[in-house]
Motif scaffolding. Sequence first.
Motif, PDB file in Angstrom:
ATOM      1  N   GLU A  27     -39.326  16.045  86.383  1.00 51.73           N
ATOM      2  CA  GLU A  27     -40.551  15.959  87.369  1.00 51.73           C
ATOM      3  C   GLU A  27     -40.642  15.131  88.245  1.00 51.73           C
ATOM      4  N   ALA A  28     -40.199  13.702  87.964  1.00 49.38           N
ATOM      5  CA  ALA A  28     -40.124  12.594  88.843  1.00 49.38           C
ATOM      6  C   ALA A  28     -38.882  12.383  89.872  1.00 49.38           C
ATOM      7  N   ILE A  29     -38.225  13.533  89.952  1.00 48.39           N
ATOM      8  CA  ILE A  29     -37.115  13.530  90.890  1.00 48.39           C
ATOM      9  C   ILE A  29     -37.906  13.955  92.194  1.00 48.39           C
ATOM     10  N   ALA A  30     -37.526  13.324  93.324  1.00 50.04           N
ATOM     11  CA  ALA A  30     -38.079  13.604  94.662  1.00 50.04           C
ATOM     12  C   ALA A  30     -37.496  14.737  94.994  1.00 50.04           C
ATOM     13  N   ASP A  31     -38.249  15.384  95.955  1.00 50.59           N
ATOM     14  CA  ASP A  31     -37.830  16.719  96.544  1.00 50.59           C
ATOM     15  C   ASP A  31     -36.419  16.457  97.476  1.00 50.59           C
ATOM     16  N   GLU A  32     -36.880  15.205  98.107  1.00 50.51           N
ATOM     17  CA  GLU A  32     -35.366  15.148  98.989  1.00 50.51           C
ATOM     18  C   GLU A  32     -34.385  14.708  98.398  1.00 50.51           C
ATOM     19  N   THR A  33     -34.104  14.467  97.108  1.00 44.92           N
ATOM     20  CA  THR A  33     -33.001  14.180  96.092  1.00 44.92           C
ATOM     21  C   THR A  33     -32.309  15.442  96.170  1.00 44.92           C
ATOM     22  N   LEU A  34     -33.006  16.674  95.573  1.00 42.96           N
ATOM     23  CA  LEU A  34     -32.547  17.800  95.314  1.00 42.96           C
ATOM     24  C   LEU A  34     -32.127  18.271  96.482  1.00 42.96           C
ATOM     25  N   LEU A  35     -33.036  18.095  97.765  1.00 39.02           N
ATOM     26  CA  LEU A  35     -32.493  18.801  99.084  1.00 39.02           C
ATOM     27  C   LEU A  35     -31.099  18.166  99.532  1.00 39.02           C
TER      28      LEU A  35
ATOM     29  N   CYS B  32     -16.791  20.656  88.593  1.00 40.88           N
ATOM     30  CA  CYS B  32     -17.926  21.207  87.772  1.00 40.88           C
ATOM     31  C   CYS B  32     -19.387  20.454  88.187  1.00 40.88           C
ATOM     32  N   GLY B  33     -18.887  19.200  88.320  1.00 43.50           N
ATOM     33  CA  GLY B  33     -19.894  18.259  88.934  1.00 43.50           C
ATOM     34  C   GLY B  33     -20.835  18.369  90.060  1.00 43.50           C
ATOM     35  N   ILE B  34     -20.184  19.225  90.966  1.00 46.64           N
ATOM     36  CA  ILE B  34     -20.862  19.609  92.066  1.00 46.64           C
ATOM     37  C   ILE B  34     -22.163  20.291  91.864  1.00 46.64           C
ATOM     38  N   CYS B  35     -22.210  21.458  90.703  1.00 44.41           N
ATOM     39  CA  CYS B  35     -23.408  21.815  90.405  1.00 44.41           C
ATOM     40  C   CYS B  35     -24.158  21.074  89.297  1.00 44.41           C
ATOM     41  N   HIS B  36     -23.158  20.774  88.046  1.00 43.82           N
ATOM     42  CA  HIS B  36     -23.748  20.064  87.231  1.00 43.82           C
ATOM     43  C   HIS B  36     -23.882  18.666  87.429  1.00 43.82           C
ATOM     44  N   THR B  37     -24.600  18.148  88.298  1.00 44.70           N
ATOM     45  CA  THR B  37     -24.819  16.738  88.648  1.00 44.70           C
ATOM     46  C   THR B  37     -25.022  15.753  87.450  1.00 44.70           C
ATOM     47  N   SER B  38     -23.816  14.961  87.556  1.00 44.43           N
ATOM     48  CA  SER B  38     -23.950  13.826  86.605  1.00 44.43           C
ATOM     49  C   SER B  38     -25.072  12.968  86.425  1.00 44.43           C
ATOM     50  N   THR B  39     -25.285  12.531  87.721  1.00 46.80           N
ATOM     51  CA  THR B  39     -26.215  11.541  87.866  1.00 46.80           C
ATOM     52  C   THR B  39     -27.414  11.559  88.997  1.00 46.80           C
ATOM     53  N   ILE B  40     -28.499  11.263  88.413  1.00 49.90           N
ATOM     54  CA  ILE B  40     -29.788  11.536  89.359  1.00 49.90           C
ATOM     55  C   ILE B  40     -30.451  10.352  89.271  1.00 49.90           C
ATOM     56  N   THR B  41     -31.294   9.509  90.471  1.00 48.63           N
ATOM     57  CA  THR B  41     -32.205   8.797  90.258  1.00 48.63           C
ATOM     58  C   THR B  41     -33.605   9.140  90.562  1.00 48.63           C
ATOM     59  N   THR B  42     -34.249   8.973  89.807  1.00 47.03           N
ATOM     60  CA  THR B  42     -35.718   9.431  89.751  1.00 47.03           C
ATOM     61  C   THR B  42     -36.361   8.611  90.972  1.00 47.03           C
TER      62      THR B  42
ATOM     63  N   GLN C 247     -46.727  23.369  97.967  1.00 49.63           N
ATOM     64  CA  GLN C 247     -45.353  23.770  97.320  1.00 49.63           C
ATOM     65  C   GLN C 247     -44.527  22.507  97.139  1.00 49.63           C
ATOM     66  N   ARG C 248     -43.490  22.807  96.027  1.00 52.12           N
ATOM     67  CA  ARG C 248     -42.648  21.458  95.706  1.00 52.12           C
ATOM     68  C   ARG C 248     -41.153  22.349  95.688  1.00 52.12           C
ATOM     69  N   VAL C 249     -40.262  21.682  95.395  1.00 62.16           N
ATOM     70  CA  VAL C 249     -38.918  22.340  95.184  1.00 62.16           C
ATOM     71  C   VAL C 249     -38.967  22.306  93.539  1.00 62.16           C
ATOM     72  N   GLY C 250     -38.673  23.654  93.350  1.00 66.90           N
ATOM     73  CA  GLY C 250     -38.828  24.058  91.791  1.00 66.90           C
ATOM     74  C   GLY C 250     -37.648  23.526  90.857  1.00 66.90           C
TER      75      GLY C 250
END
Lengths: 411, 401
Positions: free
Chosen positions: B145-153, B280-290, B183-186
Amino acid sequence: MNKSITKSSFICVILATLSVTHGAYAAAPIRLPEVVALVPTGGLVFSTALSKKRNEVYAVDARNKMLYVIDGKTNTRKEKATLDLQDAVVNGIAYNETTDEILLVDYAGESSRLLVLDRKTMEFVGSPIALDSLHAAKVVIDEATDTAYVSNMHSGTVSVVDLKNQSKIADIVIGTGAPTPAGCNPWDSANPCTTPGGNPLDMKINPKTHKVYVASYTEGTISVIDTRTNKVEGARIPVGSQPNGMGIDTGTNRVYVNNWQDGTVSVIDGDTDTVIGEPIVVGSGLQDPLHCYEAGKLDACKSWGSMPLGPIGVNEDKHLVYVASSNDGTVITINGKTNKVVGEPVHITTGPLVPGGCANFGACTQGSSAQNVIYNPKTDRLYVVSLADAWLMVLQGQGSKTAAPPSTHNH
Amino acid sequence: MKPFNRVLQCAALLGFLLATPIKASLADEAPTGFDGLSNGFILQGDYDHDQELFEKRHTVAGGLGPVFNAQSCAECHANPVAGGGSQVSVLRAGTFDGKKFIEPPGGTVIHDRATDASLQSKVADAWNVRTQRLSTNTLGGGYIEAIADETLLKIAKRQPQQSNGEIHGQAVMVDLIEVPGAQRVGRFGWKSQHASLLSFNAEAFRSEMGITNSLFPSENTANGRAVDEFDTMADPENNGWEVALLTEFVRATKAPPRDAALAAGADAVAGEQVFEQTGCGICHTSTITTAPVDTLVNAGTFKVPAALGDKTIHPYSDFLLHDIGSGDGIVQNGGPSSRNKLRTAPLWGLRTRSRLLHDGSALTVQQAVKRHQGEAATVMEQLKALSAVEKQQLFKFLDSL
């Protein structure tokens, strides 16, 4: 050998003495409270406060917006002291024995305020203290530090007010805090809330342990504030459903909590701040089916249960705990030494409410509700609000009747 | 389709890693554990109390039903600790007329249980779209939930560059139920159908248990038939206090941990490299920063607290929708084009799952991987080209998740 015999027999003597004393204690009949007077109020008294020093009770009437001063000696209103609260909509009230001031919580308008009234002159001291909160409810005073704690129902906080400087110094978040979405108002259908937040309501202070206990009405928990740090101490204490009134026996360091929806009283050990034992079922007890009132349909309840409401009175001398059942119209006595109900509930006026549960809908044709017990240890008087009758009932704590020997009657 | 140039791809990956090292090194690792302990968002005592609510068996007197799927959140979210996933599945159905998806009366969820036999919901023969959805894991949900929209975009934008345009995750903008109009990125659910835990939990409370609340105030219907006659409580049955505490609970859960012993093994370490190199990691992103602490998310209604902000997580998901050929044909909040897409399944906690893919149709990791086609076609080619040793390393790595 000899020596040790002497020693152990000496201990035995002490033990025997103790058990005799204890036995005598247990045998000493507990006297039940008894109605000795009633004081008419305008109609809707939700809050009362006591001055031990002046032997007065203060009652705020929410309907005609009057503050009544009741003489504990004569059990009559001091008409000259009656104060018209005008635009203020007052819920919480507390009396400061040290400064001889009455604190009133005014929740009218968008931001609540704390009003300070000089009891001697019945005039306000300084200007109202802005709390910047929504629907402030109750207030308690830490007289040692001249600090007030005000619960803000719909901000989900307790405000800390420096009474010396007449200013708010902190807001302490209770439970899940403010309702959501931010800026919503649960009392405004145009701007409704989707979660109710921590909903802090009643509070009690134990000056000896520097703790303020805050009942989170919607979340069924008690939060503990340390008055030395003005921070919440430890985890919330889960109690029953919709806790709304408390009492503290500072001698035993036990906190008693009314669980309105459950018809029970939870007991908290103030040393560990954890609940001890099972909740005590009071009066007509649990609803049938359980929590049917929450169903919100008039015919959902077969029995409404006792629905204990408002602050709990405590006789710290005899460790007796007095609980008002809003639905039965009674005062129930709990023996604080055993945490068991003693004797039969005492009807404060005209008997149970008809139809059952009507206090919640304001459509009673008969009976009285009882709520908000305060106890004056100097006079052994209990003051209980009878809402439906618009009376403040005065009871003698140690009445003429004693509780029958431990009854087998099971509530 | 032409395989991506592995060297190029590595360079792109390296470039990405180099572009963000400062941020990555500043953020603390989020705490992980299947230990029933709070991640620090709330005190442990409060966590325990909230967990009791998550495990509470609801009854008709408490608002359960009239039509529902289960009696407590933990009935479906319990493995290996409260908040995890489970084998319990929820039925969804609808109709595809060759052009568009049509929801059945009462919505796509077909409730398995009812308080009266007359209210039993069923799939009609005419409904040609049918699926079962496994209960997903909610542990670590607060970080998602704490991931920013921009990060996912940003991840979505990067994917076509990493894959010659083949992989193009769809970020779906979904309504925040708690803020009308916003709205927000689902990111939550098999279709990333919700963006906030409050929205998701409030809907789960109503849809799975039949307990109406301020965010979802009307009852589930029995295939569109009203249930009023059997509803003993006025709506909303809960003013939201329970939803708020359930949300507090999910936010306070730790992320799923890896199997430390397996993860430390040489095969798993090498396998992670293979995983990334294969794509695989293109979709299954290994690391994200909140998002940073104090960032306002969920349209300003939630301020990212210290326990959840600036945290490095390893969800192995981009929380975006992809068509990998396993789609179930149901349209939720992502619009018609999302019909056969699914959220990249987060692979954290993979080793606790006995059934895989959204419908549990794969029973082994190999089988689940084999089912990847569509957007994953080239990655699958690259997988096939791996040596036996590399493959073994890859699956050892997956076993450690």
